[in-house]
Design an enzyme around this catalytic site. Sequence first.
Site, PDB file in Angstrom:
ATOM      1  N   THR A 185      50.906  23.199   0.903  1.00 22.34           N
ATOM      2  CA  THR A 185      50.216  22.141   1.628  1.00 22.34           C
ATOM      3  C   THR A 185      51.293  21.310   2.307  1.00 22.34           C
ATOM      4  O   THR A 185      52.441  21.321   1.876  1.00 22.34           O
ATOM      5  CB  THR A 185      49.450  21.230   0.647  1.00 22.34           C
ATOM      6  OG1 THR A 185      48.785  22.030  -0.319  1.00 22.34           O
ATOM      7  CG2 THR A 185      48.456  20.343   1.362  1.00 22.34           C
ATOM      8  N   ARG A 213      37.424  30.530   0.217  1.00 18.45           N
ATOM      9  CA  ARG A 213      38.028  29.726  -0.842  1.00 18.45           C
ATOM     10  C   ARG A 213      38.468  28.358  -0.311  1.00 18.45           C
ATOM     11  O   ARG A 213      39.017  28.238   0.779  1.00 18.45           O
ATOM     12  CB  ARG A 213      39.222  30.474  -1.419  1.00 18.45           C
ATOM     13  CG  ARG A 213      40.001  29.703  -2.495  1.00 18.45           C
ATOM     14  CD  ARG A 213      41.231  29.025  -1.956  1.00 18.45           C
ATOM     15  NE  ARG A 213      42.050  28.423  -3.003  1.00 18.45           N
ATOM     16  CZ  ARG A 213      43.096  27.637  -2.769  1.00 18.45           C
ATOM     17  NH1 ARG A 213      43.443  27.355  -1.517  1.00 18.45           N
ATOM     18  NH2 ARG A 213      43.783  27.118  -3.764  1.00 18.45           N
ATOM     19  N   GLY A 215      40.647  24.904  -1.610  1.00 20.14           N
ATOM     20  CA  GLY A 215      41.535  24.396  -2.640  1.00 20.14           C
ATOM     21  C   GLY A 215      41.407  22.903  -2.841  1.00 20.14           C
ATOM     22  O   GLY A 215      40.378  22.291  -2.558  1.00 20.14           O
ATOM     23  N   ASP A 216      42.474  22.294  -3.301  1.00 16.40           N
ATOM     24  CA  ASP A 216      42.440  20.869  -3.657  1.00 16.40           C
ATOM     25  C   ASP A 216      42.607  19.942  -2.466  1.00 16.40           C
ATOM     26  O   ASP A 216      42.226  18.771  -2.527  1.00 16.40           O
ATOM     27  CB  ASP A 216      43.547  20.561  -4.663  1.00 16.40           C
ATOM     28  CG  ASP A 216      44.938  20.789  -4.067  1.00 16.40           C
ATOM     29  OD1 ASP A 216      45.282  21.959  -3.831  1.00 16.40           O
ATOM     30  OD2 ASP A 216      45.665  19.812  -3.831  1.00 16.40           O
ATOM     31  N   GLY A 236      50.308  22.507  -4.375  1.00 17.47           N
ATOM     32  CA  GLY A 236      50.421  23.558  -5.377  1.00 17.47           C
ATOM     33  C   GLY A 236      49.194  24.434  -5.364  1.00 17.47           C
ATOM     34  O   GLY A 236      48.497  24.539  -4.359  1.00 17.47           O
TER      35      GLY A 236
END
Length: 302
Positions: A185, A213, A215-216, A236
Amino acid sequence: MSTKLHGFAIVTHGGAGEPLEFTDGCELAARRGREKMLETGDALDAAIAAVVVLEEDERFNAGTGAVLCLDGATIEMDASIMDTRGHLGAVAGVRDVRNPVRLARLVADTPHVLLAGEGADRFARAMGLERSQPIRDSQREKHNQVLKELAGSVPMMPGIDNLLFERFWNYKTPLQLPPSAAHDTVGAVVRGPDGHFAVAGSTGGSAPSLLGRVGDTPIIGSGFYAGPLGAIAATGIGEHIMRHLLARTVYGWIEQGMPLQQALQRGIDLIDKDADTGLIAVTKTEAASCSNTHMPTGTIVE
């Protein structure tokens, strides 16, 4: 106009696990963020300007450098912004936007907080944002390198059973298992001279992953958080970060009075050491970064 920004701080990062040779890009992003602060006086403007620089640097997994999905053709990107003036916006799974962080900022002006997929891309068109550039040679080279490293016996992600990917695979192409993954990121956190905080982040997603998908990065409290005491950004493997609501958890420790560096290290310690993880943050008095691996950063404190 004065060139001094008393109380200003910015920290940028280029992704946990990325080479330290990329530090120059993060430092350039920090300087651009400072320039934007001088222009507008707004912490969020500064954070976004910094992230745009990183999105334009094809070395990083964001924007023009976003990784190709395993089909070798699709790109899915996420981004987010938040500040202490009430702005909150995010996008997930966008495919045709040059600078997703700018799209996330526009979402913050809508009745919504998070737009995804086709709807987010259509919104970008309606708002006149620039489309993605053609796939670059550097992106194809990264993808080809992954293909060269394919191996069926190596875990795709720390703590993730490869059989789960085989069971739920949703690409048209066959499942292939690379021994290393892209999960980088880019991000920036800013403390304005007026005491306001802001955070912005952008990512080209994770490889390998199922199509669709997320992610965060666009999930508030996981990949990013800003409140009256500071701003936090994480990088991460999102599947690990989200389980701990990492950014908000670290912010909670700051609320309790924990020194920033200690709070960041405690956050990193929550994650499996085999999963590359990094954090950057600013508070009223501090600016810091922490990771369990090499992570290029840029910091300016005045």
